[in-house]
Each structure stands twice: as C-alpha cells, then as structure tokens.
Write a protein that holds these residues in place. Structure first.
Motif, PDB file in Angstrom:
ATOM      1  N   ARG A 281       0.826  -1.208   0.000  1.00 11.16           N
ATOM      2  CA  ARG A 281       0.000   0.000   0.000  1.00 11.16           C
ATOM      3  C   ARG A 281       0.866   1.267   0.000  1.00 11.16           C
ATOM      4  O   ARG A 281       0.522   2.243  -0.654  1.00 11.16           O
ATOM      5  CB  ARG A 281      -0.949   0.026   1.204  1.00 11.16           C
TER       6      ARG A 281
ATOM      7  N   LEU B 106      -3.703  11.203   2.186  1.00 15.43           N
ATOM      8  CA  LEU B 106      -4.296   9.955   2.681  1.00 15.43           C
ATOM      9  C   LEU B 106      -3.800   9.635   4.083  1.00 15.43           C
ATOM     10  O   LEU B 106      -3.492   8.486   4.417  1.00 15.43           O
ATOM     11  CB  LEU B 106      -4.005   8.806   1.707  1.00 15.43           C
ATOM     12  N   HIS B 116      -5.077   8.885  15.319  1.00 10.35           N
ATOM     13  CA  HIS B 116      -4.184   7.895  14.707  1.00 10.35           C
ATOM     14  C   HIS B 116      -2.714   8.259  14.925  1.00 10.35           C
ATOM     15  O   HIS B 116      -2.341   9.432  14.919  1.00 10.35           O
ATOM     16  CB  HIS B 116      -4.417   7.813  13.192  1.00 10.35           C
ATOM     17  N   LEU B 119       1.526   7.668   9.831  1.00  9.19           N
ATOM     18  CA  LEU B 119       1.953   6.582   8.943  1.00  9.19           C
ATOM     19  C   LEU B 119       3.476   6.435   9.007  1.00  9.19           C
ATOM     20  O   LEU B 119       4.177   7.367   9.393  1.00  9.19           O
ATOM     21  CB  LEU B 119       1.544   6.899   7.490  1.00  9.19           C
TER      22      LEU B 119
ATOM     23  N   SER D 108      -9.926   8.642  10.802  1.00 12.01           N
ATOM     24  CA  SER D 108     -10.250   8.469   9.398  1.00 12.01           C
ATOM     25  C   SER D 108     -11.596   7.774   9.288  1.00 12.01           C
ATOM     26  O   SER D 108     -11.967   6.989  10.160  1.00 12.01           O
ATOM     27  CB  SER D 108      -9.177   7.612   8.725  1.00 12.01           C
ATOM     28  N   ALA D 113     -11.077   9.384   3.843  1.00 10.66           N
ATOM     29  CA  ALA D 113     -10.395   8.099   3.683  1.00 10.66           C
ATOM     30  C   ALA D 113      -8.889   8.265   3.828  1.00 10.66           C
ATOM     31  O   ALA D 113      -8.321   9.266   3.395  1.00 10.66           O
ATOM     32  CB  ALA D 113     -10.730   7.522   2.317  1.00 10.66           C
ATOM     33  N   SER D 114      -8.236   7.279   4.406  1.00  5.42           N
ATOM     34  CA  SER D 114      -6.783   7.346   4.589  1.00  5.42           C
ATOM     35  C   SER D 114      -6.203   5.949   4.629  1.00  5.42           C
ATOM     36  O   SER D 114      -6.918   4.949   4.551  1.00  5.42           O
ATOM     37  CB  SER D 114      -6.456   8.069   5.894  1.00  5.42           C
ATOM     38  N   LEU D 115      -4.910   5.913   4.794  1.00  7.13           N
ATOM     39  CA  LEU D 115      -4.200   4.636   4.885  1.00  7.13           C
ATOM     40  C   LEU D 115      -4.046   4.142   6.318  1.00  7.13           C
ATOM     41  O   LEU D 115      -3.428   3.109   6.555  1.00  7.13           O
ATOM     42  CB  LEU D 115      -2.824   4.780   4.222  1.00  7.13           C
ATOM     43  N   HIS D 116      -4.596   4.875   7.290  1.00  9.18           N
ATOM     44  CA  HIS D 116      -4.492   4.427   8.685  1.00  9.18           C
ATOM     45  C   HIS D 116      -5.371   3.201   8.937  1.00  9.18           C
ATOM     46  O   HIS D 116      -6.451   3.064   8.377  1.00  9.18           O
ATOM     47  CB  HIS D 116      -4.958   5.537   9.639  1.00  9.18           C
TER      48      HIS D 116
END
Lengths: 341, 341, 341, 341
Positions: A281, B106, B116, B119, D108, D113-116
């Motif tokens: 990803r 994102l 969160h 990343l 999120s 939307a996110s990658l978390h």
C-alpha cells in the motif's frame, strides 16, 4: 463468447425511473446481455428552446430520467456489475444547457446558503452536427459562436444503493448515480458493486460533451442512443465505482467536501494497485502520487465527484477485474458498429 | 527584441530564501532579463538515500529553499510579472520522494487532526535518465520497477504577498508560492500580480515529475537548472496566478476546502473570457462549463490548488496579457536551447 | 506574589501594529507585568456613523490595529505565555458593525467565489450604556430597537507565528490572532505557545458583544480599555491557544473547512485530559464526546475557529498549566477593580 | 383544547423502522394525538457489556431503530408537523457508548479516507441513576469515575424525505433524521416540514446525555420512554427543522462541509426573524451576528448538524408557528407528569 442476446428498450414518457432503488425493474436480463437503449435528457426532454426555463417547464422531482432499472439475474450483494459502453450517440440534433437557480459551482446554493438573490436563469441551445461530430456554442449576449468537438458520455449510471436507501437520480454516491464524469464514454467499462439482489442497473443523463467539474451544474444535455453490454463478476466486491478504458484504470469518489471525494478516489487507486497489481500500500501510495491524473468530474451535485486515473502502460504486471474489460471490448467489436446504426 | 541580459544565480547553502516576502532581494533585475538559475530540492538537498528520513535530516522550517528573491525594477502593486519558463532541467541523476508524518492527502494531518499514529516514514529514491528523459520508480516492498516519463516542473514560484504578510515557501495562495501544479513546465508563461515594490520573485521546488494532486504530499523532488525570462506588464492586475502555454490558457486557485480552490480557478477563467475575449460573464460561465479541463494540482499543502484550463483554439478572438506569452516564446527560441546547455 | 509592575500603553494613531510577527516591539516587559492598555476598534476608529462605509473610510490593509507587540523577557520557543484578562471595558459609548463586500458567512467571498454581486454595504451604530452594561441594536429598515447585554471581549490576541511567517492581524491560526471567540472575556486566562524570542504579544479588536460564529463577519466593534497580566511558563508547549476560566478549560482550533477547526479543538481537549488529568486518550475521547460544549467562534475569517469547553467540576484530579490561572485570578483581585478605573 | 387522545406504542423487535420513508406506517393518528412511546437504543439494544463490540453484535444496516412511522391524518406537502417533547426518560439503568471503526470525528472514516488502520473498538458502559438524574462515566484504562448530569434527548426525529428518497435512519438532512442535537429534550417543540402525505413521523436514538458535536460519533445511548404531542400546521412550510423552547427559537442545518451546515442554520434564523418578526433580512443578519448561540450538534454523521439559537427575550414582537409551542406546553402540563409515569 457466444452470440449475445440483445434487448432494446426505448421508454415512453411515464416509463422512466427517477431514483436508484425503489423503482420496479423494467426487465430481467441475463449476464452478457447487450442493451440497446434510448435515454432521455436530464430535463425529461422539456427544454426545447431558450424560452424553456427549467423552473417553469420541469416538474420537480421528475428530473434526470433513468432508463431501467434492469434486474441482472444472479447478481447479489458482494458481486460486481461490469457495464461496457459500446456506443453513446446523440439522438437529436439539438442539446440544451442552462443555469438553474441556486444550483452550480459559482453561485450560492441551498447548501452553500447565502443572502444573495439567485443568478439569472438562462438557457443555451447547442446545435449538434452528428456527421462532423461537433457541438456549436452560441453565446446569448453576443454573436460569438464556437464549435467544440462532440464527446458523448453518460452523466448517470448506477445501481440500487445499500443500507435500504432510495436515492434521487440527481445524487452520486457509492452506488454510482449522477457522477457526471466525462470518462463515462464509449469504449469504457464501468464497474459497480451490487447492493441488492438483481443489482437494478439504470442509466441516463447523456451529455454531448461536458467540461471537467460541470461548473454551472448542467452539461450539453442530450437524449442518447446507447448500447451497453452488462456482465456480472461473482464474488468480486467494488466499494466505489471504477472504470477501465483501453488506456487507463480509473477509480471514483463522491463526497463533500471535495477533498474527501479526492481521498476516496485516490485510496481506491492505491487499494487497486495493492490487490490486483501486487504493490504494497505504501509503494502504491508513492506510485499514485507521481503518476495519477486527477481530473474533476462534478463540483455541483449533492456529492462532488473526483476520478483518479493511472495509465495501463505504467502498471505492474497484473489483471483487473478478471480481464473482463478486454473481453467486453472484443464482444463489442463483434457487434459491428451498433452505435452507428 | 534586443539582446536580453542574462543573469546567472547558483546559490550556495545559506543563500536561499525560505519565505515569500521578508527576505532581502539577491539581485535587482530589469524587465526582460533572462535568469539562469539553480534551484535546490525541497529538502535542501539533504535526502540522498533511503536512510535520510525528513524528520531526521531536515531542519524545520528550513524546507523548500527558494532561489531569489529578485527585485524587478519598476514593478509596483497593480502590475503583473510574466515569468516564462524557457527550460527546466534536472541537475542530478537522482531524485527523492517520501512520506512525511502528518502530511499528505491519505493521512491524518495537523489540520485534519485525529487520534491515529502517523503513517510510517519511508523514502523512495528515483533514478533519472536525463538522456532518455525517464524517472525510474523502485518499489520498497517488492522488486517492482516502473519507468515513467520525466516531466520537469517547478512546484513553487511566487512573489511577496499582499497585506504586509510573509508566508512560508510551503504555502500556496494568491501570491503564487507552493502551488505544485504539473502545468508549471518549460514553455509556459506564469503571470503573477505584484503586491510590493519590486515584486520579489523567487522559485524552487523542482519536480522531475508529479501526479495531479500530489497525493502523498511529496513529488519526485529534484534540484534543477532552470532558465526563465522575466517581463513586467505595467497596469495589468492579476488577482490569482495565471499561466499560458502554446495550447491553453490556465487559471489557478488555492484555498481550503478544495471546492473553494475550484471556485476561484473557474471564476478566474470566466473573468478572463469576459475581459480579454468579450464574452458576457454568463456566456463565459456556460463555455467554461462545457470546455474546461480541471486537473488538480495539490491536495496536500496548507492551501489546496486547482487549475482551470481552456484550449486556445476554442477561444473567441482576443488577446491575453497583451500577447506577451507569444513574444517570450520567440525570445526563448532565439536564446538557443538554454536548457540543454 | 510581590507588587506587580504596571505598564500603561495608549497608542497614538501610527503606533499600532497590523500583523503578528514583523512589527518591532513597543516595549519589553518582565513576566508578571500588568498591562493597562487602550485598543482601537477593527476599523481603526474610522466608522463613526452610518455613512462611514468601510470600503470608503478604511485603508486596506490597515485594519484590526493591534496594541503591542510586547517583548516578554525570557520567552523562548517551547514556552507558553499566560495572558490573564483582568478587565475589558468599552472606551466609548458607541460601537459599530457593518457588512463588508465579499466578507461574512452568508455571502459569496473572495474564497467562496461566485458570480453574485456583493451584498449591500450597511453600517449599524450600536449605543452602549456602560452603567447598565447594555448594547442597543437599532434596525436600519424599521423602528425596531433591541437591548442586548454587553459582554465585552477581544477578538484578537496572539503572538508572532512560527515558520518565519508574518500574518495579517485579520487571520487566526496556531499563534492565536483573530480567533473572534466570545470566550475571550474578563476573568479568563489565555495560553499561547511561544514561537520566537520574546513572544511578541499583541491584542486588539474589542467587541462590546458578539454572537457565536460572528455570522456577518463584524461584531459590535469597540475601542477598549483593557487590563491584562502577562505571565511566562517556561518549558511548557502549547500547540494551539487554550483558555481557562473559573468554570471551564477551553481549547481552540482555527482552520478550513470548519470540521478541521473542530477536530483540532476537540483533539486539543483530549490531549489536555490525557497529559494533565491522567486519562488515556481513548477514555478522554469518550469523556469529551459526552461532556464537551462546542460553541462556534468565527465562521467568517481566513480560518474558522471552534472552541471545545469542558466544565472544571467534571475534570479528574489534576492541574492545568501549573495552576497559573488561579494565581493570576488572585493577583487580579489584589489589583482592585482596574477595569473600572 | 379538548382531552387529547393517547396512543401507546412499544414496538417488539422486528417492529422498528430503519429508514425515513419507505417503511409502512405503524398507525394513523389525528393531529393533537399524544404518543406514549418506547424507543430502543441505536444498537437495537445489543450492546449490553464492554464485550459487545458493535462490529460483532450489530447487524448492518439494522442500526438506529425508529419507533414509527406515524401517518398524521391530513398532513400534506407544504404543511408542518409540530412535535412537542413532553418527556424523555431513560428506560434502563445502563447506557452504552463505543468507538466504531472508521466512524467519528477524530479518526479516518469511509469519506475522510486514509491509509491508517482503524482506531481500537472500545465500549464504555454508563450507569444511570434515574432518581438522582446522573450518568456515571467509568474509564476503561484507569479507575477514574466521573458523574455527569443526565440530560436525556433524542438524536433522531424526522419525517419521510422529499424527492422520492428513502434515507437511512443514520442520516440527518432537511427531513430531520439523525441530527443528534442535545437541544432535542423534554419541553421543546420540533417543527418538521411535511414532504409526503401523512408526513410519516418517527423517532429514536435516545441519549442519556451527549456533548456538542458528538465527537466519537456515539453518545450515551439508551432506550427511552418518551411522550410527545403531535400537531399539524396546515399551510406552513418549514424547509429545515426548527425547534422552540421556552427560552429560545432554534434553527438547524445539516450538510458537509460543516460551514454549509452553519450557513443553512444561520440563514434559517435570519429568514425566521424576517418572516415572523418583521426585521428586514439585513437587519436580521446583523441581529443574528451579535446575538446567536451556535453550539454544534454532530460532526460525525453522514451530514454534520449545526443549530442557531436566539433568546426569545431578544426577539422583536411577533409570533412563531402560530404560537403552537406555547399551546402544546399547556397541553403537556395538563397531562400531569407523563414522563414520570
């Protein structure tokens, strides 16, 4: 692939659907069926001259008539419908656009509410030259005329939504609907996740052409003769509508504010690269960052729509949606030139 | 046009600017001057390998170094600077991209705040082949390599802002700045409204290429050798940055939420058609609705940036910015191929 | 606490600051200093009657004059300034409000750009009765008069921003600035993170009262006599401005879109409960969800501002900002009634 | 007013509605009817302990059960329903809250939307003391317990939507629905515009209490015994839900981004002052700017909800909704204390 069945549907007034979900199917079709359809324009054909103001001649909420819905046999929640656009051809020599009070991107609206009076309501009639494939813009306040290429597309294609909902045909969301992206043209396959038994596919809202963003809220609206092939992918989920063309894979997102539509579309592309093309990803995030094209679709509807496109030639090895786009392309070729009939 | 003066500026570390406004000019130049510039990458050149995490090797707020600013003689508020990009050429064979904690589209950010954890911070080194004009993506989590075309551009070009402000070089706004649009490539002229005496032009943030939206927030970042010609249009106001290429006129808008950036860019195009090409504003609204291309620039920076493009061949008769783009194009041609020097 | 030093500053025209950062300090003060200040209204005092339209009598960008900045000795990045409002008292019997073209929440603006003409520019003069502590609204288009309670506050209080920036006094952000929250009243302590040596505190933009959201963009604008005590907390970081009153702890966030301002303010409260009151972040998230008050501050400025409030009586055991609010409250009490001087 | 009819409805599992529109009425009632209702919590009663994670025990889309809908005799599009909350009383001694994956303001989501990875799913059980009217918060990660006042309300009350739509009970919009405002408490009258014959009123989603904004997306969720009186105002249109209490008139708006919800609610108040209290729209804009309270309702649902409140004592002479709030208040008084039954 064997000889496909062809179903022709040209609805009379009174036979259109006005919602996604909530309307009874007009036909049950087997996967692989070719639909040869007539779609009326978003005004239900009522704007025929510059005197036909939407606020006078149209009857709310009977806007954006849908041809369908079609019950696709065997389609169940968790499956995906593949709708291949074989041809999209204007059915008349004229098309119409207009401002609509409190609708559009450069005006106050019911949601972006203000104390301003609505902008003036003005209709533009566009002349189509179907042989030369052009649309003629005639300015209202001067003698200017400008010829633009015709680039026919469908603003609206979708299935019944999830969550027991029924949505107006004017709304784009995860079920598709009124996404208003110029990418929805002949040669493209649209993938829609199935939410209810039979999927209940419908389409409409033909545009002879449209700019990216559909700024004033109304494209060059036109009735269409459209041929699509409908396939079913069992056991493939598609959370948000996707498209494939011969050159690109394309994800969509519809939401407000516009950055959320962008996020959905871009994450869709990242997840697509991850699942079908083997990138992690984070690697997919990096590739999309450097390689995606991100033209706006609409910034005027109940939800705004972004698409995220990636060139096929830049994809790692892999295959999307079981290669169904290529198969449908071939089937379409074997049909002759149905769009020109 | 007479033989233009050429000024070469290749700043040493310590000679860059980090803001628009607030930095003393590095040189005073006459209108018509050719600037032959070196720009460092957004990391100030400190990300040289996959081990060089931004959070470790970079020193906030010393990011996005600007070459300049240049004081343009005679430039006053109400004028417009025309910056023609003659050539934009990568100065090294490597370029870098990375995720940055709490930055990007994102991910949660400092503004789109959440609970969160950030990343992971990952660096991608890109190999550039300047002869073949390609950039090589090497995935971090697999062996995948993908070759993309090089398409060099500047993420950042701007002047001192209005309202007595000084803005970080990371911010795009009405003064230009970090717009991060792939349209800012060789062959294009960028128009910037002047807010303070001398305008105080600077540029930087070269990208070997970038997707539309710059999703993860960081492009293929690269030092550049860039040649621009700087002209001055007296008495021409430009509220938001505009661009002209040989094929398009292009307006920009930078704001949050993203729909406001869209509104600014589209209204810019409407007003442009109205003032320079004789359409009424409503006729222009209609033409833009059907004809504009609306690729996203960035959806990650302090303001998001949209551009709105219209093909020149679809314009009514008229002339933008006194035809200066065409003149600068000719001047650039007469320079030989300075980008290849 | 020993006898505090008192510094009186009543700027003449020409002695105000118009930015946060970028203006030289008017004085150096030791922590603990009492500032006895005069602040001019946001119009620089130029709107004196219904005939004084802002677009005519004011000179952009000379709006929202700030009294200060004050260099606080010993203040360094990473520290926090505590500004206790001892008293905020209108300096005149009249105050003014107005619509401003392309500014406000219920109109198109420069960012939420549209094709609408601006709304009419109208001035309302408000009569203040400082003895009865009321403000009299006189309608312009009818004889209606309505008496509202006076609730004096400062729309603007802040320090020099981070990242080498200089921001207009009209902008709210992490450095404070034009937050326009009615919570900034006498009895409250405002905490501001220090970004540059000396902090460079200034304040202005007094409002005799203001609704939550400051809908039209302009409150009941009034010159003020204001007394504050300025303390310094070494080694305490404050990423976004916070307030404490005798009844509430209050965090702020300023951003666009408005939901990002909300996210920042609510996350601020969660982090506050986590660090100073011992709850885990998820437990704090739950408590805040059920207990926070979330009145809007402004939905009109360059960034929108939310506050998030929690009643002190519902806090777990703990202490915010080393108890400095309580100490300053006591010091203020010992000053007599400086606001009434 | 004559002796009102009382209808008691306590649905069994399987007798709830999950949408606004699309569900058959459970009863036809005459205007003036008193409804004595049981409402289940948003989890359909399935979260009974800290082990009952929503993702495991709940069955999508069967969330937020509605008691109703009720067909109100004589109600037609263009009319308004007045729903007076006589009493709202928790039906159990326990209530539940929880995080829900990809739902809430500080995470999120499917739209943002996110990658978390999703935040952890955690349930908090709250003990209610109905005699003392308190709710006890018990932290999960420490021994902290905090007693908050009970302040029972309904998150969801609405009618069938316009435009042929059916909306999930989780969505707030112009038809009301899941507005999640703490203002919806006993003593208040809620006004809802009628979109379909019979209006089709339903309500649910009781909260023992809720903070403003409902930050994590889930309040102190609780089954309720609720008594309402339903009146009908013929020929009165209400574009967005309004409320009246003994102290305030209150307008609402539900949209994304949050500033659009604010705009709708504030414009609602301006229009209300204009139509029922005789101020010009610009005078109303001014009064609202200085006098409105603007607490957030929810910043987590499919649309975000703002309310705009104005104190009755600050209103010009006039009457809202034909004085029906006052009449219903009296009728409620005459009922005895139904909430305590």
């Amino acid at each position: 692939m064997s000889d496909p069945r062809i179903l022709t549907v040209r609805p009379e007034p009174g036979e259109f659907a006005w919602t996604f979900g909530g309307a009874p199917p007009v036909a049950r079709i087997a996967p692989g069926t070719v639909l040869d359809l007539y779609t009326e324009d978003c005004f239900a054909g009522r704007v025929r001259s510059e005197q036909d103001l939407v606020s006078r001649v149209c009857e709310f909420p009977f806007l954006n008539p849908q041809t369908g819905p079609f019950h696709v046999e065997g389609a169940e929640p968790g499956d995906t419908l593949a709708v291949h656009f074989v041809s999209v051809e204007p059915a008349r020599d004229r098309a119409a656009s207009t401002t609509v009070p409190l609708f559009g991107a450069l005006t106050s609206t019911h949601a972006t509410a203000s104390l301003h009076e609505p902008l003036p309501e003005v209709v533009w009639m566009w002349q189509l030259d179907r042989a030369r494939r052009t649309c003629l813009f005639s300015a209202r306040d001067s003698d200017t005329e400008i010829e633009l290429p015709m680039d026919p597309m469908h603003g609206t294609v979708g299935v019944a939504p999830a969550n027991l909902e029924v949505r107006s045909a004017l709304v784009p969301d995860a079920h598709g609907g009124n996404m208003d992206t110029p990418e929805m043209r002949a040669g493209v396959t649209c993938f829609l996740g199935v939410n209810v038994e039979g999927a209940l596919l419908s389409l409409g809202d033909g545009h002879a052409r449209q700019g990216e963003g559909e700024t004033c809220g109304v494209a060059v609206e036109c009735a269409m003769n459209t041929v699509v092939i409908v396939e079913l992918l069992k056991g493939v989920a598609t959370p948000w509508p996707r498209l494939e063309s011969d050159t690109h894979i394309i994800s969509t997102g519809s939401a407000r504010p516009l950055e959320d539509a962008f996020r959905i579309a871009q994450l869709g592309l990242v997840d697509w690269l991850h699942r079908d093309f083997g990138l992690s990803r984070l690697d997919a995030y990096q590739l999309v960052t450097q390689a995606s094209e991100s033209p706006l679709a609409n910034v005027c509807d109940a939800n705004y729509t972004c698409v995220a496109k990636l060139r096929r030639e830049w994809l790692p090895p892999g295959s999307a949606h079981r290669g169904v786009h290529g198969q449908l392309r071939e089937t379409a070729g074997a049909l002759g030139s149905p769009g020109k009939r």
